[in-house]
Scaffold this motif. Sequence first.
Motif, PDB file in Angstrom:
ATOM      1  N   THR A 186     -11.576  31.469  43.516  1.00 32.89           N
ATOM      2  CA  THR A 186     -10.284  31.141  42.909  1.00 32.89           C
ATOM      3  C   THR A 186      -9.929  32.179  41.851  1.00 32.89           C
ATOM      4  OG1 THR A 186     -11.223  29.765  41.130  1.00 32.89           O
ATOM      5  CG2 THR A 186     -10.714  28.676  43.231  1.00 32.89           C
ATOM      6  N   GLN A 187      -8.623  32.320  41.594  1.00 36.14           N
ATOM      7  CA  GLN A 187      -8.209  33.254  40.547  1.00 36.14           C
ATOM      8  C   GLN A 187      -8.465  32.622  39.190  1.00 36.14           C
ATOM      9  OE1 GLN A 187      -4.051  34.287  40.320  1.00 36.14           O
ATOM     10  NE2 GLN A 187      -4.418  36.007  38.941  1.00 36.14           N
ATOM     11  N   ARG A 188      -9.167  33.365  38.324  1.00 31.16           N
ATOM     12  CA  ARG A 188      -9.493  32.866  36.994  1.00 31.16           C
ATOM     13  C   ARG A 188      -8.622  33.492  35.908  1.00 31.16           C
ATOM     14  NH1 ARG A 188     -14.696  30.849  36.718  1.00 31.16           N
ATOM     15  NH2 ARG A 188     -15.315  29.986  38.729  1.00 31.16           N
ATOM     16  N   GLY A 189      -7.968  34.638  36.219  1.00 27.71           N
ATOM     17  CA  GLY A 189      -7.163  35.266  35.187  1.00 27.71           C
ATOM     18  C   GLY A 189      -6.670  36.638  35.599  1.00 27.71           C
ATOM     19  N   PHE A 190      -6.342  37.452  34.582  1.00 27.30           N
ATOM     20  CA  PHE A 190      -5.811  38.796  34.772  1.00 27.30           C
ATOM     21  C   PHE A 190      -6.529  39.763  33.838  1.00 27.30           C
ATOM     22  CE2 PHE A 190      -2.391  35.727  35.293  1.00 27.30           C
ATOM     23  CZ  PHE A 190      -1.809  36.100  36.496  1.00 27.30           C
ATOM     24  N   ILE A 191      -6.446  41.035  34.173  1.00 26.07           N
ATOM     25  CA  ILE A 191      -6.840  42.091  33.239  1.00 26.07           C
ATOM     26  C   ILE A 191      -5.648  43.034  33.143  1.00 26.07           C
ATOM     27  CG2 ILE A 191      -8.435  43.966  32.703  1.00 26.07           C
ATOM     28  CD1 ILE A 191     -10.576  42.495  34.240  1.00 26.07           C
ATOM     29  N   ARG A 192      -5.111  43.156  31.940  1.00 26.12           N
ATOM     30  CA  ARG A 192      -3.888  43.932  31.734  1.00 26.12           C
ATOM     31  C   ARG A 192      -4.160  45.427  31.668  1.00 26.12           C
ATOM     32  NH1 ARG A 192      -2.051  40.415  26.681  1.00 26.12           N
ATOM     33  NH2 ARG A 192      -3.542  41.879  25.817  1.00 26.12           N
ATOM     34  N   ALA A 193      -3.259  46.186  32.266  1.00 24.50           N
ATOM     35  CA  ALA A 193      -3.286  47.654  32.142  1.00 24.50           C
ATOM     36  C   ALA A 193      -2.385  48.054  30.973  1.00 24.50           C
ATOM     37  CB  ALA A 193      -2.794  48.287  33.432  1.00 24.50           C
ATOM     38  N   PRO A 194      -2.679  49.192  30.331  1.00 22.68           N
ATOM     39  CA  PRO A 194      -3.806  50.107  30.560  1.00 22.68           C
ATOM     40  C   PRO A 194      -5.103  49.518  30.037  1.00 22.68           C
ATOM     41  CG  PRO A 194      -2.531  50.818  28.659  1.00 22.68           C
ATOM     42  CD  PRO A 194      -1.788  49.659  29.235  1.00 22.68           C
ATOM     43  N   PHE A 195      -6.220  49.948  30.605  1.00 22.64           N
ATOM     44  CA  PHE A 195      -7.514  49.364  30.278  1.00 22.64           C
ATOM     45  C   PHE A 195      -8.185  50.073  29.112  1.00 22.64           C
ATOM     46  CE2 PHE A 195      -7.282  49.095  35.086  1.00 22.64           C
ATOM     47  CZ  PHE A 195      -6.662  47.853  35.065  1.00 22.64           C
ATOM     48  N   ASN A 196      -8.843  49.263  28.298  1.00 21.05           N
ATOM     49  CA  ASN A 196      -9.704  49.796  27.256  1.00 21.05           C
ATOM     50  C   ASN A 196     -11.126  49.694  27.802  1.00 21.05           C
ATOM     51  OD1 ASN A 196     -11.511  49.941  24.957  1.00 21.05           O
ATOM     52  ND2 ASN A 196      -9.721  49.722  23.653  1.00 21.05           N
ATOM     53  N   THR A 197     -11.624  50.784  28.353  1.00 21.96           N
ATOM     54  CA  THR A 197     -12.899  50.743  29.061  1.00 21.96           C
ATOM     55  C   THR A 197     -14.052  50.277  28.162  1.00 21.96           C
ATOM     56  OG1 THR A 197     -13.220  53.100  28.633  1.00 21.96           O
ATOM     57  CG2 THR A 197     -12.215  52.506  30.719  1.00 21.96           C
ATOM     58  N   GLN A 198     -14.046  50.722  26.925  1.00 20.45           N
ATOM     59  CA  GLN A 198     -15.139  50.372  26.016  1.00 20.45           C
ATOM     60  C   GLN A 198     -15.176  48.865  25.755  1.00 20.45           C
ATOM     61  OE1 GLN A 198     -14.972  52.425  22.205  1.00 20.45           O
ATOM     62  NE2 GLN A 198     -17.183  52.643  22.176  1.00 20.45           N
ATOM     63  N   LYS A 199     -13.993  48.283  25.517  1.00 18.79           N
ATOM     64  CA  LYS A 199     -13.931  46.843  25.244  1.00 18.79           C
ATOM     65  C   LYS A 199     -14.240  46.030  26.492  1.00 18.79           C
ATOM     66  CE  LYS A 199     -10.741  47.110  21.317  1.00 18.79           C
ATOM     67  NZ  LYS A 199      -9.414  46.726  20.772  1.00 18.79           N
ATOM     68  N   MET A 200     -13.809  46.514  27.648  1.00 15.63           N
ATOM     69  CA  MET A 200     -14.112  45.801  28.882  1.00 15.63           C
ATOM     70  C   MET A 200     -15.608  45.812  29.177  1.00 15.63           C
ATOM     71  SD  MET A 200     -10.945  46.747  31.446  1.00 15.63           S
ATOM     72  CE  MET A 200     -11.749  45.976  32.851  1.00 15.63           C
ATOM     73  N   VAL A 201     -16.253  46.945  28.943  1.00 14.76           N
ATOM     74  CA  VAL A 201     -17.703  47.035  29.145  1.00 14.76           C
ATOM     75  C   VAL A 201     -18.435  46.064  28.212  1.00 14.76           C
ATOM     76  CG1 VAL A 201     -19.718  48.539  28.836  1.00 14.76           C
ATOM     77  CG2 VAL A 201     -17.694  49.396  30.028  1.00 14.76           C
ATOM     78  N   ALA A 202     -17.900  45.876  27.020  1.00 11.73           N
ATOM     79  CA  ALA A 202     -18.526  44.961  26.056  1.00 11.73           C
ATOM     80  C   ALA A 202     -18.333  43.497  26.441  1.00 11.73           C
ATOM     81  CB  ALA A 202     -17.947  45.209  24.662  1.00 11.73           C
ATOM     82  N   GLN A 203     -17.190  43.160  27.053  1.00 13.66           N
ATOM     83  CA  GLN A 203     -16.859  41.764  27.312  1.00 13.66           C
ATOM     84  C   GLN A 203     -17.226  41.266  28.709  1.00 13.66           C
ATOM     85  OE1 GLN A 203     -15.863  39.628  24.980  1.00 13.66           O
ATOM     86  NE2 GLN A 203     -16.057  41.344  23.554  1.00 13.66           N
ATOM     87  N   LEU A 204     -17.243  42.138  29.681  1.00 17.78           N
ATOM     88  CA  LEU A 204     -17.467  41.693  31.060  1.00 17.78           C
ATOM     89  C   LEU A 204     -18.842  41.048  31.307  1.00 17.78           C
ATOM     90  CD1 LEU A 204     -15.717  44.419  33.247  1.00 17.78           C
ATOM     91  CD2 LEU A 204     -15.127  42.001  33.061  1.00 17.78           C
ATOM     92  N   PRO A 205     -19.943  41.565  30.721  1.00 22.57           N
ATOM     93  CA  PRO A 205     -21.229  40.926  31.011  1.00 22.57           C
ATOM     94  C   PRO A 205     -21.262  39.439  30.682  1.00 22.57           C
ATOM     95  CG  PRO A 205     -21.586  43.069  30.026  1.00 22.57           C
ATOM     96  CD  PRO A 205     -20.106  42.808  29.932  1.00 22.57           C
ATOM     97  N   GLY A 206     -20.703  39.051  29.545  1.00 22.20           N
ATOM     98  CA  GLY A 206     -20.675  37.635  29.187  1.00 22.20           C
ATOM     99  C   GLY A 206     -19.793  36.828  30.125  1.00 22.20           C
ATOM    100  N   LEU A 207     -18.657  37.405  30.501  1.00 25.42           N
ATOM    101  CA  LEU A 207     -17.741  36.712  31.409  1.00 25.42           C
ATOM    102  C   LEU A 207     -18.385  36.505  32.778  1.00 25.42           C
ATOM    103  CD1 LEU A 207     -14.876  35.661  32.089  1.00 25.42           C
ATOM    104  CD2 LEU A 207     -14.276  37.992  32.714  1.00 25.42           C
ATOM    105  N   LEU A 208     -19.125  37.499  33.247  1.00 23.52           N
ATOM    106  CA  LEU A 208     -19.724  37.425  34.580  1.00 23.52           C
ATOM    107  C   LEU A 208     -20.864  36.429  34.647  1.00 23.52           C
ATOM    108  CD1 LEU A 208     -19.793  41.252  35.438  1.00 23.52           C
ATOM    109  CD2 LEU A 208     -18.121  39.537  36.158  1.00 23.52           C
ATOM    110  N   GLU A 209     -21.298  35.907  33.494  1.00 19.89           N
ATOM    111  CA  GLU A 209     -22.327  34.875  33.479  1.00 19.89           C
ATOM    112  C   GLU A 209     -21.760  33.509  33.857  1.00 19.89           C
ATOM    113  OE1 GLU A 209     -25.608  35.000  33.035  1.00 19.89           O
ATOM    114  OE2 GLU A 209     -25.472  37.176  32.981  1.00 19.89           O
ATOM    115  N   ARG A 210     -20.440  33.396  33.768  1.00 18.45           N
ATOM    116  CA  ARG A 210     -19.804  32.121  34.101  1.00 18.45           C
ATOM    117  C   ARG A 210     -19.895  31.844  35.594  1.00 18.45           C
ATOM    118  NH1 ARG A 210     -14.254  31.174  30.644  1.00 18.45           N
ATOM    119  NH2 ARG A 210     -15.137  31.485  28.566  1.00 18.45           N
ATOM    120  N   LYS A 211     -19.812  30.585  35.945  1.00 16.44           N
ATOM    121  CA  LYS A 211     -19.851  30.169  37.362  1.00 16.44           C
ATOM    122  C   LYS A 211     -18.450  29.956  37.881  1.00 16.44           C
ATOM    123  CE  LYS A 211     -24.347  30.110  37.430  1.00 16.44           C
ATOM    124  NZ  LYS A 211     -25.091  31.112  38.181  1.00 16.44           N
TER     125      LYS A 211
END
Length: 211
Positions: A186-211
Amino acid sequence: MTKTQKTVFILVALVALVMGLTFNKIMSGKGQVDTTSLIDAGIILLPQSRQLPEIKMTNQDGQPVQMDELNDKWSLLFFGYTFCPDICPTTLAQLRQIKSELPQAAQDKLQIVLVSVDPNRDTPQQLKQYLGYFDPTFVGLTPGSVDELQTLANAVSIPFIPADTSKPNYTVDHSGNLALIGPDGTQRGFIRAPFNTQKMVAQLPGLLERK
């Protein structure tokens, strides 16, 4: 035990219960994602997940893929095309960098999916060759028709304008945003462009722990 003692006992028990529940909520929340930090990284979560439409597409290996069966991994869905002169190569290069900088455990839970907005030219072979320039693990999908593509784009709120394919060297207007698809498909959300690669790298690991 007197009536007063009973009242005091009940009050003490209630206070202990409330404190215990509060402590448990705080402790259980330590492993959760900070919504404010996600928003700062351009990651917007939906208050309620959305079902994907039952649309069949073809991947870069010529295999059929049912859109509502994108599961087991988190998916970053990008609408683009291989003849795109600017947004697409930039976005795919950023996504390659972001994925490569994630811990291995997070990489294993993530897949990058390019949905072609140019089914007229983006054959499975074309998608495979193009994505191979960035990361051979990236998934490419091409729809059977523009109408099916429009249905999917509307469902995940990622707009594009179908091109006039009669013109030579035509381009397709599309968004640079990503649709965030959970491991349940299912769709859980969006990621807005332009991307801040540094902030995304910091936040994605925690998000990917979700089920």
